[in-house]
Write a protein that holds these residues in place. Structure first.
Motif, PDB file in Angstrom:
ATOM      1  N   GLU A  46      -4.026  -2.941  -0.828  1.00 48.52           N
ATOM      2  CA  GLU A  46      -4.048  -4.161  -0.029  1.00 48.52           C
ATOM      3  C   GLU A  46      -4.947  -5.217  -0.670  1.00 48.52           C
ATOM      4  OE1 GLU A  46      -3.111  -6.725   3.192  1.00 48.52           O
ATOM      5  OE2 GLU A  46      -2.151  -4.994   2.251  1.00 48.52           O
ATOM      6  N   LEU A  47      -6.074  -4.806  -1.229  1.00 46.84           N
ATOM      7  CA  LEU A  47      -6.940  -5.760  -1.917  1.00 46.84           C
ATOM      8  C   LEU A  47      -6.264  -6.319  -3.168  1.00 46.84           C
ATOM      9  CD1 LEU A  47     -10.399  -3.992  -1.541  1.00 46.84           C
ATOM     10  CD2 LEU A  47      -9.689  -6.149  -0.479  1.00 46.84           C
ATOM     11  N   ALA A  48      -5.467  -5.508  -3.855  1.00 50.52           N
ATOM     12  CA  ALA A  48      -4.707  -6.007  -5.003  1.00 50.52           C
ATOM     13  C   ALA A  48      -3.727  -7.084  -4.562  1.00 50.52           C
ATOM     14  CB  ALA A  48      -3.982  -4.858  -5.692  1.00 50.52           C
ATOM     15  N   LEU A 105     -13.502  -1.818  -9.501  1.00 49.07           N
ATOM     16  CA  LEU A 105     -13.717  -1.646 -10.934  1.00 49.07           C
ATOM     17  C   LEU A 105     -12.777  -0.588 -11.493  1.00 49.07           C
ATOM     18  CD1 LEU A 105     -15.477  -2.065 -13.546  1.00 49.07           C
ATOM     19  CD2 LEU A 105     -16.913  -0.197 -12.667  1.00 49.07           C
ATOM     20  N   ASP A 106     -12.728   0.569 -10.847  1.00 47.38           N
ATOM     21  CA  ASP A 106     -11.918   1.671 -11.355  1.00 47.38           C
ATOM     22  C   ASP A 106     -10.422   1.393 -11.237  1.00 47.38           C
ATOM     23  OD1 ASP A 106     -14.163   3.090 -12.122  1.00 47.38           O
ATOM     24  OD2 ASP A 106     -14.277   4.251 -10.270  1.00 47.38           O
ATOM     25  N   ALA A 107     -10.058   0.453 -10.341  1.00 46.81           N
ATOM     26  CA  ALA A 107      -8.647   0.068 -10.211  1.00 46.81           C
ATOM     27  C   ALA A 107      -8.280  -1.084 -11.146  1.00 46.81           C
ATOM     28  CB  ALA A 107      -8.349  -0.319  -8.760  1.00 46.81           C
ATOM     29  N   GLY A 108      -9.248  -1.574 -11.923  1.00 40.07           N
ATOM     30  CA  GLY A 108      -8.985  -2.688 -12.824  1.00 40.07           C
ATOM     31  C   GLY A 108      -8.853  -4.018 -12.129  1.00 40.07           C
ATOM     32  N   LEU A 109      -9.456  -4.151 -10.949  1.00 43.60           N
ATOM     33  CA  LEU A 109      -9.304  -5.373 -10.153  1.00 43.60           C
ATOM     34  C   LEU A 109     -10.571  -6.216 -10.099  1.00 43.60           C
ATOM     35  CD1 LEU A 109      -7.331  -3.888  -7.112  1.00 43.60           C
ATOM     36  CD2 LEU A 109      -6.400  -5.280  -8.993  1.00 43.60           C
TER      37      LEU A 109
END
Length: 200
Positions: free
Chosen positions: A118-120, A142-146
């Motif tokens: 949802e944040l993406a 960070l770990d999601a690359g966002l």
């Protein structure tokens, strides 16, 4: 252009954000934090420029009981009343599995959907800088690359222990973060600001 997620945090010189869980429960924070009027006004300026704020439950529960009432509390200095206005009126996203309601322009995610997905989507559909409060959310982004930017207000204290800027990965090792310096400032009370772009 999608929005930029900006992790905004107070840290010690040796890179810790707290020594014990809950030490930021009061609005003034622990003794090692030095937020005088000049630094607070800089907080106000930067917070006002954010289009949205993303907070975890701990950060939100620290802010919500104080800042809405601060707007009209004449016993507080003007710069704190000003921040009360900014925080209360700014759109906020609260990431929480347990909360079902929140006031003051706050939307809750994470109960019925994957919070990072949802944040993406929010990042892709929004514009400007989005403030990220708290190491838990920042680490997941960070770990999601966002995560796009790191904005650290460093206070002149060496804690020697505590919680770091980012939580350790659940398994294995996280690759080193390579950063590009965007801005730096200093204040007479010893606090410095460093803004970094996370190099992809």
């Amino acid at each position: 252009m999608p929005a930029r997620f900006v992790y905004w945090i107070n840290a010690s010189l040796d890179g810790f954000v707290e020594t014990e869980a809950g030490e930021h429960s009061g609005v003034e924070g622990p003794e090692w934090i030095r937020i005088d009027e000049t630094v607070h006004r800089e907080f106000n300026r930067r917070a006002r420029a954010m289009t949205l704020s993303v907070e975890g439950r701990i950060v939100h529960d620290m802010m919500a009981p104080f800042w809405p009432d601060a707007r009209t509390d004449e016993s507080l200095p003007a710069y704190m009343r000003e921040y009360g206005e900014i925080w209360t009126e700014q759109p906020k996203v609260l990431v929480s599995r347990s909360r079902t309601a929140a006031d003051h322009n706050t939307r809750i995610i994470g109960r019925d959907e994957d919070a990072i997905d949802e944040l993406a989507r929010i990042r892709a559909e929004s514009e400007g800088d989005v403030g990220v409060g708290g190491p838990s959310i920042a680490t997941q982004l960070l770990d999601a690359g966002l995560l796009d930017e790191l904005m650290v207000f460093t206070h002149p204290a060496v804690l020697g222990r505590g919680r770091p800027l980012f939580d350790p990965p659940p398994s294995g090792a996280r690759p080193p973060l390579v950063l590009d310096l965007l801005e730096q400032q200093r204040w007479d009370n010893g606090v410095t600001l460093h803004r970094y772009d996370l190099r992809r």
